[in-house]
Design a protein around this motif. Structure first.
Motif, PDB file in Angstrom:
ATOM      1  N   GLN A  83      65.870 -16.210 109.946  1.00  0.00           N
ATOM      2  CA  GLN A  83      66.333 -15.072 109.155  1.00  0.00           C
ATOM      3  C   GLN A  83      66.070 -13.762 109.877  1.00  0.00           C
ATOM      4  OE1 GLN A  83      65.029 -14.065 105.039  1.00  0.00           O
ATOM      5  NE2 GLN A  83      65.010 -16.262 104.810  1.00  0.00           N
ATOM      6  N   LEU A  96      61.825  -5.922 104.061  1.00  0.00           N
ATOM      7  CA  LEU A  96      62.532  -7.201 104.004  1.00  0.00           C
ATOM      8  C   LEU A  96      61.930  -8.232 104.951  1.00  0.00           C
ATOM      9  CD1 LEU A  96      65.206  -8.443 102.779  1.00  0.00           C
ATOM     10  CD2 LEU A  96      66.371  -7.601 104.798  1.00  0.00           C
ATOM     11  N   THR A 270      66.493  -0.712 106.429  1.00  0.00           N
ATOM     12  CA  THR A 270      66.435  -1.882 105.542  1.00  0.00           C
ATOM     13  C   THR A 270      67.223  -1.627 104.260  1.00  0.00           C
ATOM     14  OG1 THR A 270      64.291  -2.558 106.401  1.00  0.00           O
ATOM     15  CG2 THR A 270      64.851  -3.361 104.213  1.00  0.00           C
ATOM     16  N   PHE A 271      67.040  -0.461 103.653  1.00  0.00           N
ATOM     17  CA  PHE A 271      67.755  -0.183 102.395  1.00  0.00           C
ATOM     18  C   PHE A 271      69.265  -0.176 102.637  1.00  0.00           C
ATOM     19  CE2 PHE A 271      63.835   2.429 100.838  1.00  0.00           C
ATOM     20  CZ  PHE A 271      63.151   1.243 100.623  1.00  0.00           C
ATOM     21  N   MET A 330      78.758 -12.487  90.834  1.00  0.00           N
ATOM     22  CA  MET A 330      77.649 -12.827  91.749  1.00  0.00           C
ATOM     23  C   MET A 330      77.199 -14.281  91.578  1.00  0.00           C
ATOM     24  SD  MET A 330      75.264  -9.500  92.252  1.00  0.00           S
ATOM     25  CE  MET A 330      74.706  -9.399  90.579  1.00  0.00           C
ATOM     26  N   PHE A 401      69.427 -12.180  93.156  1.00  0.00           N
ATOM     27  CA  PHE A 401      68.468 -11.250  93.759  1.00  0.00           C
ATOM     28  C   PHE A 401      67.169 -11.950  94.167  1.00  0.00           C
ATOM     29  CE2 PHE A 401      71.054  -8.521  90.926  1.00  0.00           C
ATOM     30  CZ  PHE A 401      71.540  -7.646  91.880  1.00  0.00           C
ATOM     31  N   PRO A 405      57.466 -12.731  93.980  1.00  0.00           N
ATOM     32  CA  PRO A 405      56.976 -11.466  94.546  1.00  0.00           C
ATOM     33  C   PRO A 405      57.960 -10.822  95.515  1.00  0.00           C
ATOM     34  CG  PRO A 405      55.486 -13.316  95.080  1.00  0.00           C
ATOM     35  CD  PRO A 405      56.574 -13.860  94.215  1.00  0.00           C
ATOM     36  N   ARG A 406      58.822 -11.627  96.166  1.00  0.00           N
ATOM     37  CA  ARG A 406      59.750 -11.051  97.140  1.00  0.00           C
ATOM     38  C   ARG A 406      61.142 -10.859  96.556  1.00  0.00           C
ATOM     39  NH1 ARG A 406      57.782 -11.295 103.112  1.00  0.00           N
ATOM     40  NH2 ARG A 406      59.183  -9.529 103.046  1.00  0.00           N
ATOM     41  N   ILE A 409      64.002  -5.689  95.682  1.00  0.00           N
ATOM     42  CA  ILE A 409      63.426  -4.466  95.104  1.00  0.00           C
ATOM     43  C   ILE A 409      64.541  -3.552  94.575  1.00  0.00           C
ATOM     44  CG2 ILE A 409      63.356  -2.972  97.165  1.00  0.00           C
ATOM     45  CD1 ILE A 409      60.404  -2.348  96.426  1.00  0.00           C
ATOM     46  N   SER A 414      71.180  -1.697  92.291  1.00  0.00           N
ATOM     47  CA  SER A 414      72.537  -2.113  92.627  1.00  0.00           C
ATOM     48  C   SER A 414      73.332  -2.514  91.393  1.00  0.00           C
ATOM     49  CB  SER A 414      72.536  -3.222  93.671  1.00  0.00           C
ATOM     50  OG  SER A 414      71.929  -4.331  93.141  1.00  0.00           O
TER      51      SER A 414
HETATM   52  C1  HEM Z   1      74.257  -6.880  94.867  1.00  0.00           C
HETATM   53  C2  HEM Z   1      73.341  -6.309  95.658  1.00  0.00           C
HETATM   54  C3  HEM Z   1      72.153  -7.014  96.224  1.00  0.00           C
HETATM   55  C4  HEM Z   1      71.892  -8.358  96.344  1.00  0.00           C
HETATM   56  C5  HEM Z   1      72.772  -9.529  95.936  1.00  0.00           C
HETATM   57  C6  HEM Z   1      70.571  -8.484  96.939  1.00  0.00           C
HETATM   58  C7  HEM Z   1      69.939  -9.695  97.172  1.00  0.00           C
HETATM   59  C8  HEM Z   1      68.642  -9.818  97.638  1.00  0.00           C
HETATM   60  C9  HEM Z   1      67.918 -11.064  97.748  1.00  0.00           C
HETATM   61  C10 HEM Z   1      68.480 -12.449  97.400  1.00  0.00           C
HETATM   62  C11 HEM Z   1      66.681 -10.797  98.215  1.00  0.00           C
HETATM   63  C12 HEM Z   1      65.543 -11.804  98.455  1.00  0.00           C
HETATM   64  C13 HEM Z   1      65.665 -12.484  99.786  1.00  0.00           C
HETATM   65  C14 HEM Z   1      64.626 -13.574  99.982  1.00  0.00           C
HETATM   66  O1  HEM Z   1      63.723 -13.736  99.150  1.00  0.00           O
HETATM   67  O2  HEM Z   1      64.715 -14.275 101.003  1.00  0.00           O
HETATM   68  C15 HEM Z   1      66.613  -9.365  98.435  1.00  0.00           C
HETATM   69  C16 HEM Z   1      65.513  -8.707  98.932  1.00  0.00           C
HETATM   70  C17 HEM Z   1      65.500  -7.348  99.188  1.00  0.00           C
HETATM   71  N1  HEM Z   1      66.487  -6.435  98.842  1.00  0.00           N
HETATM   72 FE1  HEM Z   1      68.209  -6.810  97.916  1.00  0.00          FE
HETATM   73  N2  HEM Z   1      70.070  -7.230  97.181  1.00  0.00           N
HETATM   74  C18 HEM Z   1      70.988  -6.304  96.748  1.00  0.00           C
HETATM   75  C19 HEM Z   1      70.849  -4.938  96.773  1.00  0.00           C
HETATM   76  C20 HEM Z   1      69.800  -4.248  97.327  1.00  0.00           C
HETATM   77  C21 HEM Z   1      69.643  -2.811  97.373  1.00  0.00           C
HETATM   78  C22 HEM Z   1      70.623  -1.807  96.749  1.00  0.00           C
HETATM   79  C23 HEM Z   1      68.476  -2.551  98.046  1.00  0.00           C
HETATM   80  C24 HEM Z   1      67.831  -1.222  98.391  1.00  0.00           C
HETATM   81  C25 HEM Z   1      68.321  -0.051  98.177  1.00  0.00           C
HETATM   82  C26 HEM Z   1      67.894  -3.821  98.413  1.00  0.00           C
HETATM   83  C27 HEM Z   1      66.712  -3.989  99.102  1.00  0.00           C
HETATM   84  C28 HEM Z   1      66.064  -5.192  99.280  1.00  0.00           C
HETATM   85  C29 HEM Z   1      64.765  -5.309  99.943  1.00  0.00           C
HETATM   86  C30 HEM Z   1      63.965  -4.179 100.576  1.00  0.00           C
HETATM   87  C31 HEM Z   1      64.415  -6.659  99.872  1.00  0.00           C
HETATM   88  C32 HEM Z   1      63.125  -7.305 100.405  1.00  0.00           C
HETATM   89  C33 HEM Z   1      62.076  -7.305  99.306  1.00  0.00           C
HETATM   90  C34 HEM Z   1      60.741  -7.924  99.744  1.00  0.00           C
HETATM   91  O3  HEM Z   1      60.750  -8.832 100.577  1.00  0.00           O
HETATM   92  O4  HEM Z   1      59.723  -7.492  99.204  1.00  0.00           O
HETATM   93  N3  HEM Z   1      68.710  -4.835  97.949  1.00  0.00           N
HETATM   94  N4  HEM Z   1      67.803  -8.794  98.061  1.00  0.00           N
END
Ligand code: HEM
Length: 460
Positions: A83, A96, A270-271, A330, A401, A405-406, A409, A414
């Motif tokens: 990844q 991330l 990242t964001f 989704m 999403f 814990p992960r 955020i 979104s």
């Molecule tokens: C439809 C929109 C989005 C989807 C489907 C989505 C999906 C995901 C998923 C599935 C993960 C977890 C990945 C894992 O555990 O391997 C994740 C983590 C994350 N997403 Fe989103 N995301 C979206 C929008 C956003 C937005 C708008 C932001 C920031 C502005 C964002 C920031 C992050 C970050 C920083 C992580 C890592 C969190 C961590 O590991 O603590 N995402 N996202």
């Protein structure tokens, strides 16, 4: 497509295979379109485990086992190296990709940036970007063909621009959009060397061209950060309360220390990386699915007429059907189509032994269409997500999403953003798919329609 898997009328999806492909076939399809590697058994069984060309892999679709990996025994699973390689160097210091204590510190420090109160304070920016986008379409001629995917990429990038750097990118939006899409298109391609775990120093052909994109990003972001720091030092009162200021001021509640310059930059990237294409694809698939349903087009248009342009703070609570359509989009077309973890030690999942170092995969593509978990899994039916039905969905059957814990955020950021943008579009337009265009979902980090989504713009 047979009736066994696809109850008619079902929106397009590749037919699952009868049996797994051989090693060469797997590599070829993984590179081309990973969602085409799934077999019928994956959509029918709670767990499949076995040796593959990539090592031992367990694919889990059992909600209790997923809860164990992501919550109860989350400490035993870490994000795998693949990844990280796919996402590239630029993000390695950000939330991330961080692991262990570093991740815990960043998550604590960044949590206040995404609380409901902070996200609500961005609603105005979401609505302003949506209104500007709709006005732009309004200046186009009736019946014009547009490619909805880059159009949605443009508006979601505009939202990130307005919420991260509210005093402007200092760049032309079109130039920024073009650079972002070049950069992430090359970053997002699975490289055969990555799949086979070649060392990092072996050059990846597909990624050689993106160094310019990476440098361009770094320089734009560094310039903006330096300017904001000067402003924060000289005149705190006039500084905009956007994500950049929040990042620069953020403090770890346990230690009181802030983020380093490298961490600030990595988290901005990242964001953008995590929030731009994902939300754009959620919107693109919503518009595609709406083009197949007269009933839901009418329902969303009526809801948008009733809610807009009322008080922005009320949008999230009132755009109920709009949000249900996005959630159903989704489910059928999850922007993040799979997640993987590596087992640090042995474990038991759904009655099977997981050995140390095994790769555990949860594919939202499979889970969200799993025959044990969903009624008419391949049909478009947003009623599943309306109040009354929504609460009955198991938390671990629906993971756009992620979980634990992960968990993402930016999830509520979104969802609010996408609901507001979709409502603005449905209030003014009805989009028709170009005649005879074949829609094919393809997984390239995010799940998108292959070759874009040509649609005809019609005013309501
Ligand atoms: C439809 C929109 C989005 C989807 C489907 C989505 C999906 C995901 C998923 C599935 C993960 C977890 C990945 C894992 O555990 O391997 C994740 C983590 C994350 N997403 Fe989103 N995301 C979206 C929008 C956003 C937005 C708008 C932001 C920031 C502005 C964002 C920031 C992050 C970050 C920083 C992580 C890592 C969190 C961590 O590991 O603590 N995402 N996202």
């Amino acid at each position: 497509m047979t009736e066994l898997f696809f109850e008619p009328p079902s929106p397009p999806a590749p037919m699952p295979l009868d049996a797994p492909l051989g090693p060469i076939g797997t590599l070829r399809v993984l590179r081309k379109n990973p969602i085409e590697t799934w077999t019928k058994a994956h959509f029918e069984l709670p767990i499949l485990i076995g040796p593959t060309i990539l090592g031992t892999i367990a694919v889990i679709n059992d909600p209790a086992a997923i809860r164990r990996v992501f919550v109860e025994n989350a400490g035993n699973y870490r994000k795998d190296a693949l990844q990280k390689r796919i996402l590239g160097q630029g993000l390695s210091e950000g939330l991330l990709e961080a692991e262990g204590d570093d991740w815990r510190m960043q998550r604590r420090t960044l949590a206040p940036l995404f609380t409901p109160k902070t996200v609500n304070s961005f609603s105005r920016a979401f609505a302003a970007a949506a209104a500007e986008h709709v006005a732009r379409w309004g200046r186009m001629r009736e019946g014009r063909m547009i490619d909805v995917r880059p159009e949605m990429g443009r508006v979601t990038l505009d939202v990130l621009g307005r919420t991260i750097f509210s005093d402007g990118l200092g760049q032309d939006l079109d130039q920024f959009v073009a650079a972002t899409s070049d950069y992430f298109a090359s970053v997002g391609r699975l490289d055969i060397f990555d799949l086979l775990d070649f060392p990092d120093w072996v050059p990846r052909w597909g990624k050689i061209g993106n160094r310019d994109g990476e440098k361009f990003f770094a320089s734009v972001v560094d310039t903006i950060v330096a300017k904001r720091k000067r402003l924060l030092a000289s005149d705190k009162e006039t500084v905009p309360r956007d994500i950049l200021t929040l990042l620069l001021e953020a403090q770890d509640p346990q230690t009181g220390s802030g983020l380093s310059d490298t961490e600030v930059r990595a988290n901005i990237l990242t964001f953008i990386a995590a929030g731009h294409e994902t939300t754009a694809n959620a919107l693109t698939w919503s518009l595609f699915l709406l083009s197949l349903s007269e009933e839901w087009r009418q329902r969303l248009a009526a809801e948008a007429d009733a809610v807009l342009p009322g008080p922005v703070e009320e949008y999230p609570a009132r755009l109920v059907e709009t949000r249900a359509v996005i959630e159903e989009a989704m489910r059928l077309y999850p922007p993040v189509a799979s997640m993987s973890r590596q087992a640090i030690g042995p474990d038991d999942l759904a009655g099977k032994r997981i050995r140390k170092n095994s790769l555990v995969i949860v594919s939202q593509w499979v889970l969200h269409r799993h025959r044990l978990l969903w009624d008419k899994p391949n049909s478009f039916d947003p009623r599943r997500f309306l109040p009354g039905a929504r609460e009955k969905i198991d938390r671990f059957s629906y993971l756009p999403f992620g979980a634990g814990p992960r968990v993402c955020i930016g999830a509520s950021f979104s969802l609010q953003e996408a609901s507001i943008i979709l409502a603005y579009i449905m209030r003014s337009f009805s989009l028709e798919l170009k005649e005879n265009h074949v829609v094919k979902p393809v997984q390239r980090i995010t799940l998108r329609p292959d070759g874009g989504l040509p649609m005809i713009l019609r005013r309501r």
